[in-house]
Design a protein around this motif. Structure first.
Motif, PDB file in Angstrom:
ATOM      1  N   VAL A 568      21.588  14.431  36.369  1.00 20.13           N
ATOM      2  CA  VAL A 568      20.314  13.806  35.983  1.00 20.13           C
ATOM      3  C   VAL A 568      19.666  13.158  37.203  1.00 20.13           C
ATOM      4  CG1 VAL A 568      19.261  11.958  34.635  1.00 20.13           C
ATOM      5  CG2 VAL A 568      20.953  13.473  33.572  1.00 20.13           C
ATOM      6  N   TRP A 569      20.470  12.436  37.984  1.00 22.95           N
ATOM      7  CA  TRP A 569      19.958  11.810  39.211  1.00 22.95           C
ATOM      8  C   TRP A 569      19.461  12.870  40.184  1.00 22.95           C
ATOM      9  CZ3 TRP A 569      21.669  12.422  44.241  1.00 22.95           C
ATOM     10  CH2 TRP A 569      21.142  11.533  45.177  1.00 22.95           C
ATOM     11  N   ARG A 574      16.910  15.000  44.089  1.00 20.96           N
ATOM     12  CA  ARG A 574      17.200  16.164  44.925  1.00 20.96           C
ATOM     13  C   ARG A 574      17.126  17.430  44.076  1.00 20.96           C
ATOM     14  NH1 ARG A 574      19.363  15.064  49.903  1.00 20.96           N
ATOM     15  NH2 ARG A 574      19.863  12.894  50.317  1.00 20.96           N
ATOM     16  N   PRO A 575      15.929  17.756  43.574  1.00 21.51           N
ATOM     17  CA  PRO A 575      15.827  18.893  42.645  1.00 21.51           C
ATOM     18  C   PRO A 575      16.273  20.217  43.259  1.00 21.51           C
ATOM     19  CG  PRO A 575      13.651  18.135  43.356  1.00 21.51           C
ATOM     20  CD  PRO A 575      14.627  17.097  43.791  1.00 21.51           C
ATOM     21  N   ASP A 619      24.147   4.528  50.118  1.00 18.86           N
ATOM     22  CA  ASP A 619      24.499   5.946  49.942  1.00 18.86           C
ATOM     23  C   ASP A 619      23.341   6.683  49.268  1.00 18.86           C
ATOM     24  OD1 ASP A 619      25.650   8.418  49.419  1.00 18.86           O
ATOM     25  OD2 ASP A 619      27.580   7.571  48.840  1.00 18.86           O
ATOM     26  N   GLU A 620      22.816   7.723  49.938  1.00 20.76           N
ATOM     27  CA  GLU A 620      21.736   8.525  49.379  1.00 20.76           C
ATOM     28  C   GLU A 620      22.195   9.927  48.977  1.00 20.76           C
ATOM     29  OE1 GLU A 620      18.665   8.503  52.304  1.00 20.76           O
ATOM     30  OE2 GLU A 620      18.074   6.424  51.903  1.00 20.76           O
ATOM     31  N   ILE A 621      23.500  10.193  49.094  1.00 18.95           N
ATOM     32  CA  ILE A 621      24.050  11.497  48.718  1.00 18.95           C
ATOM     33  C   ILE A 621      24.693  11.430  47.340  1.00 18.95           C
ATOM     34  CG2 ILE A 621      25.614  13.355  49.377  1.00 18.95           C
ATOM     35  CD1 ILE A 621      23.260  12.920  51.285  1.00 18.95           C
ATOM     36  N   GLN A 626      27.280   5.744  40.613  1.00 16.58           N
ATOM     37  CA  GLN A 626      28.433   6.517  40.151  1.00 16.58           C
ATOM     38  C   GLN A 626      29.696   5.660  40.125  1.00 16.58           C
ATOM     39  OE1 GLN A 626      29.063   9.901  39.094  1.00 16.58           O
ATOM     40  NE2 GLN A 626      26.883   9.710  38.604  1.00 16.58           N
ATOM     41  N   SER A 627      29.893   4.846  41.134  1.00 15.36           N
ATOM     42  CA  SER A 627      31.062   3.956  41.136  1.00 15.36           C
ATOM     43  C   SER A 627      30.857   2.779  40.189  1.00 15.36           C
ATOM     44  CB  SER A 627      31.347   3.461  42.556  1.00 15.36           C
ATOM     45  OG  SER A 627      31.855   4.510  43.359  1.00 15.36           O
ATOM     46  N   GLU A 628      29.605   2.321  40.059  1.00 12.01           N
ATOM     47  CA  GLU A 628      29.324   1.215  39.139  1.00 12.01           C
ATOM     48  C   GLU A 628      29.584   1.630  37.692  1.00 12.01           C
ATOM     49  OE1 GLU A 628      25.323   0.177  40.050  1.00 12.01           O
ATOM     50  OE2 GLU A 628      25.794  -0.415  42.116  1.00 12.01           O
TER      51      GLU A 628
END
Length: 736
Positions: A568-569, A574-575, A619-621, A626-628
């Motif tokens: 989703v992100w 980053r389509p 982090d932009e990758i 995700q960790s949260e």
């Protein structure tokens, strides 16, 4: 073939390595960059890092980031005909801050530098003006190494007039047939044009007009332009133009959306364009055509847009890269990985010399051809016990000359050996596994072990120097790194075996590598942790639920925990990458159950081991969320876990501070489960994670890093009026 060797420092295991390796040793910025061999093979130039922050970093208050980009570099020159103990010449650049170098002939360097405006007579305006004033500006400098004479390309006034353009100019072709000229692309009147510059007279001739959105050019050795790239941000479009040898008209070859262009650039970075040929209508490309299993080198017809005959392909492994002549852009050699990087030269004479060199540098080193001339080779030599050094090799005399080590701090440390193994998985697939054996311990003695799957997932590990594995091994732990299915370099079929199999067949490969290490007597089965970065962080979390009995602890650094949320992100941010990720993971819209089954955040009930989550807040990758998400789910399930955000860190933990913090936190956490007795010199988790304010100058002193106060002798602080950083503080890492 005999090799005459002169050594200023030792290589590999021949070096006395007595001191235990430390975090500080491992996170030092590289000591050199931009190492370049001159045409004719008589000189090597490089930029040598100092421990001083340069003027621009001080002015921007960028001393929070102790990375190489913010540290001043000096230009060094080595004359290969001198004795190895001859000190490299320091070339004076005044107050210019060198960022890049390129040879424009045997005796002339082109230097891309940031210059201090005041030092060159460009004072702040006395009255308000529409044109902004910059304390620094970019310029190109031609340096004659014989006389030391410097000339600012375009002239300094012109460079100052073009100061609005970041990195305003770049060398397109050094025009070897015209030693007093160089072809440069530069901004003028808001257009990125192509210029022919006379290095002796300073005369400038504009040979091609670009546009305001032109970003790149390509030209042949005679100075004829045949390629132009325009980027139109308003129309969200990229245009590629080409001109044939028999025409003066530019023809638009391709029109791409920016999203398509991102993928195009990504493929270009993987060497889709390999080299020029003798024909302006044909180039060499590095591709894996439809129906082919491996990436190789092919001819590509620019007129028809079709891939032609195959030029080179390895029978087993993918092409990794192509080495080109820096002047003609012709293909010289190809590289590929089996267990380590290998190179093949097409010239028989060069190939014979290179094979002799690889044999000379022992079995525990990797020899990388960094630059090639008819008379000399520039080599980068690395390996588990050789953290990286540059050498020059003269073909006529067969002499190997050491130049410079990339991290001198590691030369006297006790580094661990690595072995390459082949392991057969449960379904009969053979995979490479790399084992780092802790120095000082017998290989026949089972040791506490860290299973460390790589990132990607279409990346790979190889035989060489891995600073994370080396640090973990310095704690007495064995490190096992499997190239599971999906790893890069083994062909299309091997890569596609991972699609939809992240927590299943891929994880089985990782588990089988652990089972092999236990059966081989390398691993104590009761003291095993799994840790990884990026995809390796996901694989660590997947191991926690796929084989919960195997691991005593789990560490995920910047790992994906909720693949559906990640896609989703990606759709929003980053389509262009969504098709890749849905092929790898599955589509959560059409097959939600499969994606859920491989999602750590939804499988916590199957987990047993304590978990550590680490993630950079920049982090932009893989987004920190995700960790949260995982931390919130673990807390709700009352699972044993710890989580920290590494402040100021991106996906690759770019700075010494973020690297040091990450390694220290990993060691403190895993040590609780891998070591029966805690070493006296290990900081506890509590000590490392107390809420404190870090005083950066004090931290730098503890880590052996430069202190901005040491810049005073250069006069830079007085020159710029930069604020003192003695009170510079930042928050410590935070809990998620």
């Amino acid at each position: 073939m005999s090799l005459a060797v002169c050594f200023a420092f030792a290589v590999g295991t021949s070096q006395a390595q007595d001191r235990p390796v430390t975090i500080n040793d491992l996170v030092q910025p590289p000591s050199v960059k931009a190492v370049r061999l001159a045409p004719g093979g008589r000189h090597v130039a490089y930029l040598e890092r100092t421990n001083d922050f340069h003027a621009l970093a001080l002015a921007r208050d960028s001393t929070r980031r102790e990375d190489a980009d913010n540290l001043l570099h000096r230009l060094r020159l080595v004359e290969l005909g001198t004795t190895p103990d001859t000190e490299p010449t320091l070339l004076d650049l005044g107050t210019d801050i060198p960022l890049s170098i390129r040879w424009a002939g045997p005796d002339r360097l082109i230097i891309g530098a940031i210059s201090v405006a005041r030092e060159n007579g460009h004072m702040p305006p006395e009255r308000r003006t529409r044109r902004p004033y910059y304390r620094f500006y970019w310029r190109l400098i031609a340096l004659d190494i014989r006389t030391g004479e410097r000339q600012v390309l375009f002239g300094d006034d012109e460079a100052w007039d073009m100061r609005d353009a970041a990195n305003f100019a770049s060398v397109i072709n050094p025009l070897p047939a015209h030693p007093d000229e160089v072809l440069v692309a530069a901004h003028r009147d808001n257009h990125y044009d192509l210029w022919r510059l006379n290095l002796e007279s300073g005369d400038v001739d504009r040979i091609e007009r670009g546009r305001s959105n032109t970003v790149d050019w390509a030209a042949n050795a005679e100075g004829r332009a045949y390629f132009r790239l325009d980027v139109d941000l308003d129309d969200d479009e990229v245009r590629i133009y080409r001109r044939g040898s028999d025409s003066n008209r530019w023809q638009r070859d391709e029109r791409l959306s920016l999203n398509e262009f991102v993928d195009y650039i990504d493929r270009a970075e993987r060497s889709i364009w390999a080299a020029n040929t003798d024909s302006e209508t044909e180039v060499l490309v590095a591709v894996r055509p439809d129906g082919a299993d491996r990436r190789g080198v092919y001819r590509f017809d620019l007129d028809s847009g079709e891939i032609g005959a195959q030029v080179w392909e390895h029978p087993t492994y993918d092409l990794a890269s192509v080495l080109r002549d820096s002047i003609t852009d012709r293909m010289i050699a190809v590289t590929y990985y089996d267990d380590r990087l290998r190179a093949h030269f097409f010239d028989r004479r060069l190939n014979a010399h290179f094979r002799a060199l690889t044999a000379y540098f022992e079995a525990d080193a990797v020899v990388v051809p960094a630059d090639v001339d008819d008379n000399a080779l520039l080599l980068y030599v690395t390996g588990p016990q050789e953290p990286g050094s540059y050498y020059a090799y003269t073909l006529e005399t067969s002499e190997v000359r050491p130049l410079v080590a990339v991290n001198p701090a590691l030369l006297g440390t006790r580094l661990s050996a690595v072995s390459s193994e082949r392991v057969t998985t449960r379904d009969g697939l053979e995979i490479d596994v790399f084992v780092t054996h802790p120095a000082g311990y017998s290989r026949v003695t089972p040791r506490p072990t860290v299973i460390m799957p790589h990132g990607g997932p279409e990346s790979r590990d190889s035989f060489g120097f891995d600073f994370v594995a080396q640090y973990l091994a310095s704690e007495g732990w064995r490190v096992v790194q499997p190239n599971f299915r999906g790893s890069e370099g083994y062909g299309r079929a091997f890569a596609e075996r991972a699609h939809g199999e992240w927590s299943r067949a891929v994880q089985d490969d990782i588990t089988d590598a652990l089972a092999w290490a236990i059966e081989a007597g390398l691993t104590d089965p009761d003291r095993v942790c799994i840790a990884g970065f990026s995809y390796g962080g996901y694989a660590a979390l997947a191991g926690a639920f796929a084989t919960p009995e195997a691991y005593r602890c789990v560490v995920s650094v910047a790992g994906i925990s909720d693949p559906a949320a990640f896609i989703v992100w990606a759709r929003e941010n980053r389509p262009e990458s969504v098709a890749y990720w849905t092929a790898q993971i599955g589509d959560p819209e059409t097959d939600p159950e499969t994606v859920r089954a491989m999602s750590p955040v939804h499988q916590i009930g199957r987990m047993r081991a304590p978990i550590l989550l680490l993630h950079g807040n920049e982090d932009e990758i893989v987004p920190p969320e995700q960790s949260e998400i995982m931390a919130d789910a673990l807390e709700a399930a009352r699972h044993d876990f710890r989580a920290r955000t590494i402040r100021g860190a991106g996906h690759d933990l770019e700075t010494p501070l973020s690297l040091a913090r990450t390694l220290a936190l990993m060691e403190a956490f895993m040590g609780e489960y891998l070591d029966e007795v805690q070493p006296d010199d290990r900081q506890s988790w509590q000590e490392l994670t107390e809420t404190v304010r870090i005083n950066l100058p004090e931290f730098r002193r503890l880590m052996g890093m430069p202190d901005p106060a040491d810049d005073a002798p250069n006069g830079l602080r007085d020159l710029l009026g930069a604020p003192s950083s003695t009170d510079d503080e930042m928050d410590d890492d935070t809990e998620m």
